[in-house]
Every structure is written in C-alpha cells, then in structure tokens.
Design a protein around this motif. Sequence first.
Motif, PDB file in Angstrom:
ATOM      1  N   LYS A 209      15.905 -65.105 -40.378  1.00  0.00           N
ATOM      2  CA  LYS A 209      14.553 -64.789 -41.463  1.00  0.00           C
ATOM      3  C   LYS A 209      13.451 -64.152 -39.238  1.00  0.00           C
ATOM      4  CE  LYS A 209      14.284 -68.902 -43.471  1.00  0.00           C
ATOM      5  NZ  LYS A 209      14.099 -70.343 -43.494  1.00  0.00           N
ATOM      6  N   ALA A 210      13.913 -64.155 -38.726  1.00  0.00           N
ATOM      7  CA  ALA A 210      13.482 -63.711 -37.640  1.00  0.00           C
ATOM      8  C   ALA A 210      13.396 -62.223 -37.102  1.00  0.00           C
ATOM      9  CB  ALA A 210      13.933 -64.956 -36.228  1.00  0.00           C
TER      10      ALA A 210
ATOM     11  N   TYR B 224      11.047 -59.458 -37.525  1.00  0.00           N
ATOM     12  CA  TYR B 224       9.779 -59.616 -36.362  1.00  0.00           C
ATOM     13  C   TYR B 224       9.978 -59.543 -34.646  1.00  0.00           C
ATOM     14  CZ  TYR B 224       8.031 -62.559 -40.194  1.00  0.00           C
ATOM     15  OH  TYR B 224       7.651 -63.086 -41.404  1.00  0.00           O
TER      16      TYR B 224
ATOM     17  N   GLU C  78       6.932 -58.154 -32.816  1.00  0.00           N
ATOM     18  CA  GLU C  78       6.086 -58.654 -33.551  1.00  0.00           C
ATOM     19  C   GLU C  78       6.430 -60.518 -33.552  1.00  0.00           C
ATOM     20  OE1 GLU C  78       3.774 -58.473 -34.648  1.00  0.00           O
ATOM     21  OE2 GLU C  78       3.429 -56.334 -34.679  1.00  0.00           O
ATOM     22  N   LEU C  79       5.967 -61.428 -32.921  1.00  0.00           N
ATOM     23  CA  LEU C  79       5.975 -63.421 -33.288  1.00  0.00           C
ATOM     24  C   LEU C  79       6.712 -63.284 -34.098  1.00  0.00           C
ATOM     25  CD1 LEU C  79       2.941 -64.485 -30.906  1.00  0.00           C
ATOM     26  CD2 LEU C  79       5.630 -63.094 -30.161  1.00  0.00           C
ATOM     27  N   VAL C  80       7.639 -64.557 -34.453  1.00  0.00           N
ATOM     28  CA  VAL C  80       8.208 -65.052 -35.130  1.00  0.00           C
ATOM     29  C   VAL C  80       6.941 -65.482 -35.829  1.00  0.00           C
ATOM     30  CG1 VAL C  80      10.145 -65.809 -35.776  1.00  0.00           C
ATOM     31  CG2 VAL C  80      10.099 -64.718 -34.838  1.00  0.00           C
ATOM     32  N   PRO C  81       6.972 -66.155 -36.974  1.00  0.00           N
ATOM     33  CA  PRO C  81       5.982 -66.630 -37.748  1.00  0.00           C
ATOM     34  C   PRO C  81       6.558 -68.034 -36.862  1.00  0.00           C
ATOM     35  CG  PRO C  81       7.092 -65.693 -39.293  1.00  0.00           C
ATOM     36  CD  PRO C  81       7.642 -65.825 -38.079  1.00  0.00           C
TER      37      PRO C  81
ATOM     38  N   ASP D 197      14.400 -54.752 -29.013  1.00  0.00           N
ATOM     39  CA  ASP D 197      12.555 -54.726 -28.318  1.00  0.00           C
ATOM     40  C   ASP D 197      13.012 -54.430 -27.052  1.00  0.00           C
ATOM     41  OD1 ASP D 197      14.313 -56.768 -27.430  1.00  0.00           O
ATOM     42  OD2 ASP D 197      12.802 -58.473 -27.958  1.00  0.00           O
TER      43      ASP D 197
ATOM     44  N   ARG E 218       4.674 -54.790 -28.315  1.00  0.00           N
ATOM     45  CA  ARG E 218       5.299 -56.250 -27.431  1.00  0.00           C
ATOM     46  C   ARG E 218       3.794 -56.753 -26.715  1.00  0.00           C
ATOM     47  NH1 ARG E 218      10.753 -56.520 -25.516  1.00  0.00           N
ATOM     48  NH2 ARG E 218      10.567 -58.277 -24.614  1.00  0.00           N
TER      49      ARG E 218
ATOM     50  N   VAL F 134       0.817 -57.570 -28.415  1.00  0.00           N
ATOM     51  CA  VAL F 134       1.065 -58.450 -28.881  1.00  0.00           C
ATOM     52  C   VAL F 134       0.817 -60.112 -28.165  1.00  0.00           C
ATOM     53  CG1 VAL F 134       3.066 -60.411 -29.708  1.00  0.00           C
ATOM     54  CG2 VAL F 134       2.737 -58.094 -30.475  1.00  0.00           C
TER      55      VAL F 134
END
Length: 213
Positions: free
Chosen positions: A48-49, A52, A57-60, A162, A171, A174
């Motif tokens: 899932k991660a 992102y 991007e940030l993970v939820p 990343d 990053r 973000v």
Amino acid sequence: MIIVLLGPPGTGKGTQAAAVKTRFQVPHISTGDILRRNLAEGTPLGLKAKGYMEAGELVPDGLVLDLVAERLKEPDCSGGFLLVGFPRTSVQAEALDKLLAASASPIDHVVLLEVPDGTVVDRLSGRRVCKSCGAVWHATFNPPPAGMVCPKCSGDIYQRADDSSEAVLNRLQVYARQTGPLIGYYDAKGLIRRVDGSKSPQEVEAAIFASLA
Ligand code: AMP
C-alpha cells in the motif's frame, strides 16, 4: 524521556537518532525504516505504501498511525522512546498527543534539525545506503566500496528510489507544506529545540545533547 526528531529529509535524522538512542537508552522508532522494511518484505502495508514512498509523497495518515500505535504498545517503549520521521502531519501530531495522553506521558522535547534546501539536495542525491543495516555513504564526499557491498554487514549498498533529484525536490515541498506547520504546533507548547544540522555530525550531536540538557 519522549523525544521527537523533526526536520526535512536529509538533515541527518537517522545518524543523530543512533546517538540519541545510545545516550538515553530509548528505542528509536523511525516510520520510514518500518515502512521500508514492509516494502522489502512485500507485506500488505508495504504494497500500500510503495507508490507514495517512491514518489516522495507521504503515506496516508491512517496507515502510519496504525503502525505507530502498535509499535508504542511494545514493552521496550514503556520507559520512553525516540520518534524519527513521525509525526509528519497535523493529523499525526494530534493523534500522537491523544495516544500519549492515554498513557499520561507527554513529549519532553522536539528537536528540530535545520539545514538549507540546497544542502539537502546535495546530501540526498549523493546518498547511498546499506539495505540491511542502514549505514550511509555519499557518492562524492564519502564514496561507498567499489563492489557496493557493506563492509559492516555484507548487505547491498543502493540508492533509495526517493533519493532521485526529482523525488528529493518533491519531498522538500511535501515537508514545507505538510510537516512545516508542526513547528508552530510544538513551538506553542514550548517543546521546540532548534539545532543547526548543517555542521559536522559530531557538532550536531553535541548541539542536540546540549539542547536536551
Ligand atoms: P524517511 O525515511 O523518514 O525519509 O521516510 C521515507 C518515506 O516514508 C517518506 O517519504 C514517506 O513516503 C514515508 N513516511 C515515513 N514516515 C512517514 C510519516 N510519518 N507519514 C507519512 N509517510 C511517511
């Protein structure tokens, strides 16, 4: 002692975390490390991660909060801990406060490592890391061994997806947008300890210890 290490990517949080952990004998909880481990093991959380993380991007919040809540229940956290790379959003900071209120042990210090953006880009785009033990080199300033095998643990040395220049710039944006507001949040609580992260690792370490005294 509960300490949060805050700062943009590439400010040396991982390096300094090792020193703080040894000095205060507290576990070091890095959400980035936990997520990378899940990614490498192909767990449902890692899958899932992945997208992102690779885009910078940030993970939820929900995913990260679940993993932190679980980790803080471990017995080694009962005497305090060091959080690295968490919280990263206002939602996470407020959720952490609620978790800590339940155990009546508030945050003692938020160490803010400050480094100019240009230095961050130079540091991260040259960063090379051991996949197994997390040891760090720099392509120009501290080149890794030619075979890209870690001399400490024989793990593979690689460049994080990343850490590409494109992902690093993202990053930083973000961080400014989503994590920057936490400085005011913790400043209002009198918890921020500002440290110049652009100096040598030894100087930064000494400044951190002085700020926690
Ligand atoms: P780090 O090693 O702390 O730079 O984290 C690497 C990546 O993991 C970040 O760019 C995010 O995609 C993800 N990550 C780590 N910690 C968090 C967090 N607290 N909230 C959301 N995403 C995170």
